[in-house]
Design a protein around this motif. Structure first.
Motif, mmCIF file in Angstrom:
data_model
loop_
_atom_site.group_PDB
_atom_site.id
_atom_site.type_symbol
_atom_site.label_atom_id
_atom_site.label_comp_id
_atom_site.label_asym_id
_atom_site.label_seq_id
_atom_site.Cartn_x
_atom_site.Cartn_y
_atom_site.Cartn_z
ATOM 1 N N MET A 1 24.641 27.360 49.274
ATOM 2 C CA MET A 1 23.404 27.466 48.456
ATOM 3 C C MET A 1 23.747 27.210 46.994
ATOM 4 O O MET A 1 24.568 27.869 46.391
ATOM 5 C CB MET A 1 22.822 28.864 48.628
ATOM 6 C CG MET A 1 21.693 29.145 47.686
ATOM 7 S SD MET A 1 20.073 28.851 48.274
ATOM 8 C CE MET A 1 19.821 30.147 49.465
ATOM 9 N N LYS A 2 23.101 26.229 46.445
ATOM 10 C CA LYS A 2 23.339 25.916 45.041
ATOM 11 C C LYS A 2 22.447 26.778 44.153
ATOM 12 O O LYS A 2 21.465 27.348 44.606
ATOM 13 C CB LYS A 2 23.019 24.440 44.774
ATOM 14 C CG LYS A 2 23.855 23.509 45.606
ATOM 15 C CD LYS A 2 25.304 23.604 45.188
ATOM 16 C CE LYS A 2 26.112 22.554 45.938
ATOM 17 N NZ LYS A 2 27.538 22.700 45.680
ATOM 18 N N ILE A 3 22.832 26.800 42.914
ATOM 19 C CA ILE A 3 22.080 27.621 41.972
ATOM 20 C C ILE A 3 20.618 27.220 41.933
ATOM 21 O O ILE A 3 19.716 28.060 42.059
ATOM 22 C CB ILE A 3 22.660 27.459 40.558
ATOM 23 C CG1 ILE A 3 24.124 27.861 40.565
ATOM 24 C CG2 ILE A 3 21.858 28.251 39.559
ATOM 25 C CD1 ILE A 3 24.383 29.307 40.402
ATOM 26 N N TRP A 4 20.371 25.968 41.782
ATOM 27 C CA TRP A 4 18.983 25.531 41.636
ATOM 28 C C TRP A 4 18.178 25.807 42.898
ATOM 29 O O TRP A 4 16.971 26.022 42.844
ATOM 30 C CB TRP A 4 18.935 24.056 41.263
ATOM 31 C CG TRP A 4 19.624 23.147 42.236
ATOM 32 C CD1 TRP A 4 20.950 22.804 42.206
ATOM 33 C CD2 TRP A 4 19.049 22.492 43.359
ATOM 34 N NE1 TRP A 4 21.221 21.967 43.257
ATOM 35 C CE2 TRP A 4 20.061 21.743 43.995
ATOM 36 C CE3 TRP A 4 17.764 22.440 43.893
ATOM 37 C CZ2 TRP A 4 19.837 20.979 45.127
ATOM 38 C CZ3 TRP A 4 17.551 21.668 45.020
ATOM 39 C CH2 TRP A 4 18.586 20.953 45.632
ATOM 40 N N GLN A 5 18.867 25.821 44.040
ATOM 41 C CA GLN A 5 18.161 26.135 45.273
ATOM 42 C C GLN A 5 17.742 27.596 45.282
ATOM 43 O O GLN A 5 16.669 27.940 45.758
ATOM 44 C CB GLN A 5 19.070 25.854 46.471
ATOM 45 C CG GLN A 5 19.306 24.369 46.660
ATOM 46 C CD GLN A 5 20.214 24.087 47.838
ATOM 47 O OE1 GLN A 5 21.228 24.753 47.999
ATOM 48 N NE2 GLN A 5 19.846 23.124 48.649
ATOM 49 N N ALA A 6 18.592 28.443 44.767
ATOM 50 C CA ALA A 6 18.247 29.863 44.689
ATOM 51 C C ALA A 6 17.055 30.057 43.762
ATOM 52 O O ALA A 6 16.177 30.883 44.020
ATOM 53 C CB ALA A 6 19.459 30.652 44.183
ATOM 54 N N VAL A 7 17.028 29.276 42.706
ATOM 55 C CA VAL A 7 15.896 29.388 41.782
ATOM 56 C C VAL A 7 14.613 28.946 42.474
ATOM 57 O O VAL A 7 13.560 29.562 42.311
ATOM 58 C CB VAL A 7 16.135 28.534 40.523
ATOM 59 C CG1 VAL A 7 14.933 28.586 39.605
ATOM 60 C CG2 VAL A 7 17.366 29.025 39.788
ATOM 61 N N LEU A 8 14.723 27.928 43.265
ATOM 62 C CA LEU A 8 13.546 27.466 44.007
ATOM 63 C C LEU A 8 13.064 28.537 44.969
ATOM 64 O O LEU A 8 11.884 28.575 45.321
ATOM 65 C CB LEU A 8 13.894 26.204 44.798
ATOM 66 C CG LEU A 8 14.064 24.926 43.992
ATOM 67 C CD1 LEU A 8 14.528 23.812 44.906
ATOM 68 C CD2 LEU A 8 12.756 24.551 43.333
ATOM 69 N N ALA A 9 13.961 29.414 45.378
ATOM 70 C CA ALA A 9 13.609 30.447 46.359
ATOM 71 C C ALA A 9 12.842 31.599 45.738
ATOM 72 O O ALA A 9 12.345 32.457 46.454
ATOM 73 C CB ALA A 9 14.879 30.969 47.014
ATOM 74 N N ILE A 10 12.738 31.628 44.429
ATOM 75 C CA ILE A 10 12.001 32.714 43.796
ATOM 76 C C ILE A 10 10.516 32.523 44.040
ATOM 77 O O ILE A 10 9.968 31.498 43.687
ATOM 78 C CB ILE A 10 12.266 32.744 42.279
ATOM 79 C CG1 ILE A 10 13.765 32.881 42.014
ATOM 80 C CG2 ILE A 10 11.499 33.894 41.648
ATOM 81 C CD1 ILE A 10 14.125 32.731 40.562
ATOM 82 N N PRO A 11 9.883 33.496 44.654
ATOM 83 C CA PRO A 11 8.463 33.358 44.959
ATOM 84 C C PRO A 11 7.594 33.361 43.709
ATOM 85 O O PRO A 11 7.953 33.953 42.694
ATOM 86 C CB PRO A 11 8.149 34.563 45.838
ATOM 87 C CG PRO A 11 9.360 35.406 45.871
ATOM 88 C CD PRO A 11 10.457 34.735 45.119
ATOM 89 N N THR A 12 6.479 32.713 43.840
ATOM 90 C CA THR A 12 5.541 32.686 42.711
ATOM 91 C C THR A 12 5.076 34.096 42.375
ATOM 92 O O THR A 12 4.827 34.895 43.251
ATOM 93 C CB THR A 12 4.322 31.833 43.079
ATOM 94 O OG1 THR A 12 4.774 30.536 43.426
ATOM 95 C CG2 THR A 12 3.357 31.745 41.911
#
Length: 97
Positions: free
Chosen positions: A1-12
């Motif tokens: 899991m890349k950093i930016w992918q984790a950021v994408l995982a943050i729910p709205t």
DNA sequence: GTGTTGACATTCC
DNA sequence: CGGAATGCCAACA
């Protein structure tokens, strides 16, 4: 899991501190990475989506940019648009994490 | 392959 | 409460 992918995982409507993003990325203790990567990585949806970098704040519940800078204002506005209330310069991590 | 660079977290005064 | 010191590793040239 890349950093930016984790950021994408943050729910709205929610936010995460750098440490949490680092942890989600499998890199506990590497919070600096997150900031570095966010600064260098796609703010403009190069990976097919827009990276919600504005949902990432520091552990103090504050925006990491200098208050008064344009990025600061933009991030604060975006967060407000996601129902993330900020008390002064502070965001209630307690309620949004 | 090597070196530089950070939008921080945590701990300890 | 806040300031100082330390560790961390992916992305990029």
């Amino acid at each position: 899991m890349k950093i930016w992918q984790a950021v994408l995982a943050i729910p709205t409507g929610k936010v995460a501190c750098y440490g949490q993003v680092a942890d989600l990325s499998g890199l506990p203790g590497s919070a600096r990475l997150v900031g570095k990567v966010l600064a260098a990585l796609p703010i403009n949806g190069q990976y097919g989506q827009t990276v919600p970098w504005y949902r990432v704040i520091n552990a103090q519940g504050r925006i990491s940019f200098a208050a008064g800078s344009e990025n600061f204002a933009r991030q604060r506005d975006l967060l407000q648009a996601e129902q993330v209330l900020a008390i002064g310069a502070r965001i209630k991590l307690k309620d949004f994490q």
